[in-house]
Design a protein around this motif. Structure first.
Motif, mmCIF file in Angstrom:
data_model
loop_
_atom_site.group_PDB
_atom_site.id
_atom_site.type_symbol
_atom_site.label_atom_id
_atom_site.label_comp_id
_atom_site.label_asym_id
_atom_site.label_seq_id
_atom_site.Cartn_x
_atom_site.Cartn_y
_atom_site.Cartn_z
ATOM 1 N N GLU A 33 -1.221 -5.283 -7.054
ATOM 2 C CA GLU A 33 -1.025 -4.236 -6.053
ATOM 3 C C GLU A 33 -1.716 -4.655 -4.769
ATOM 4 N N LYS A 74 -1.359 -4.740 -0.043
ATOM 5 C CA LYS A 74 -0.750 -4.423 1.249
ATOM 6 C C LYS A 74 0.166 -5.559 1.689
ATOM 7 N N ASP A 105 -3.813 -8.665 -1.059
ATOM 8 C CA ASP A 105 -2.654 -8.460 -0.195
ATOM 9 C C ASP A 105 -1.481 -9.319 -0.647
ATOM 10 N N ILE A 124 2.334 -0.544 0.708
ATOM 11 C CA ILE A 124 1.621 -0.915 -0.504
ATOM 12 C C ILE A 124 2.637 -1.142 -1.616
#
Length: 161
Positions: free
Chosen positions: A5, A7, A54, A115
């Motif tokens: 998980e 950005k 990220d 996200i």
């Protein structure tokens, strides 16, 4: 493999290895030093703004150019947890998997800053920002084992035990 998980950072088509880690920074093999210059050919400040976990989302032909392994190494050691692109240069794809960096062929809708949640075992990418879900081919067990063991060399050494 656990869920990934992070950005989203967006990049376009034909992001080549000279953009990922420009040749002028190849005077070292230190992964952290390489990571401090990741994507310098496309976005010079990227190494200072990317965060652990990220995710890079690219377009077509991500990782084209040379076969230098330093390109996926610089991405992995910058903290990026995965790269998603519409297509990858074959050698970049293999180099990334070999060092334990998940690379996922998918055409997803996302904006920078979204996200994403990725489940490689089930073959699902969820955009938690816009509530969209995308199906991908689930990763095969042997690929998951390589990623879980942080690369092909570690996987091989474990197999020899």
């Amino acid at each position: 493999m656990e869920l990934i998980e992070g950005k989203v950072w967006k990049f376009g088509d034909n992001i080549d290895t000279d953009v990922i880690i420009p040749g002028r920074f190849l005077r070292t093999f230190d992964p952290k030093e390489l990571a401090s210059h990741v994507m310098a050919g496309e976005r010079p400040d990227f190494a200072s703004i990317v965060g652990d976990g990220d995710i890079i989302v690219g377009g077509w032909n991500f990782g084209c150019g040379s076969s230098r392994e330093q390109a996926p190494v610089s991405i992995k050691y910058s903290g990026v947890s995965a790269v998603i692109a519409k297509s990858f240069a074959r050698i970049f794809y293999r180099n990334a998997i070999n060092i334990g960096l998940p690379v996922i062929v998918a055409d997803i809708e996302s904006d920078e800053g979204d996200i994403l949640n990725i489940n490689l075992e089930k073959g699902i990418i969820s955009n938690l920002t816009n509530n969209q879900t995308f199906s991908i081919a689930p990763f095969k067990e042997f690929m998951l084992n390589i990623l879980n063991e942080k690369g092909l060399v570690n996987h091989y050494l474990r197999e020899k035990e």
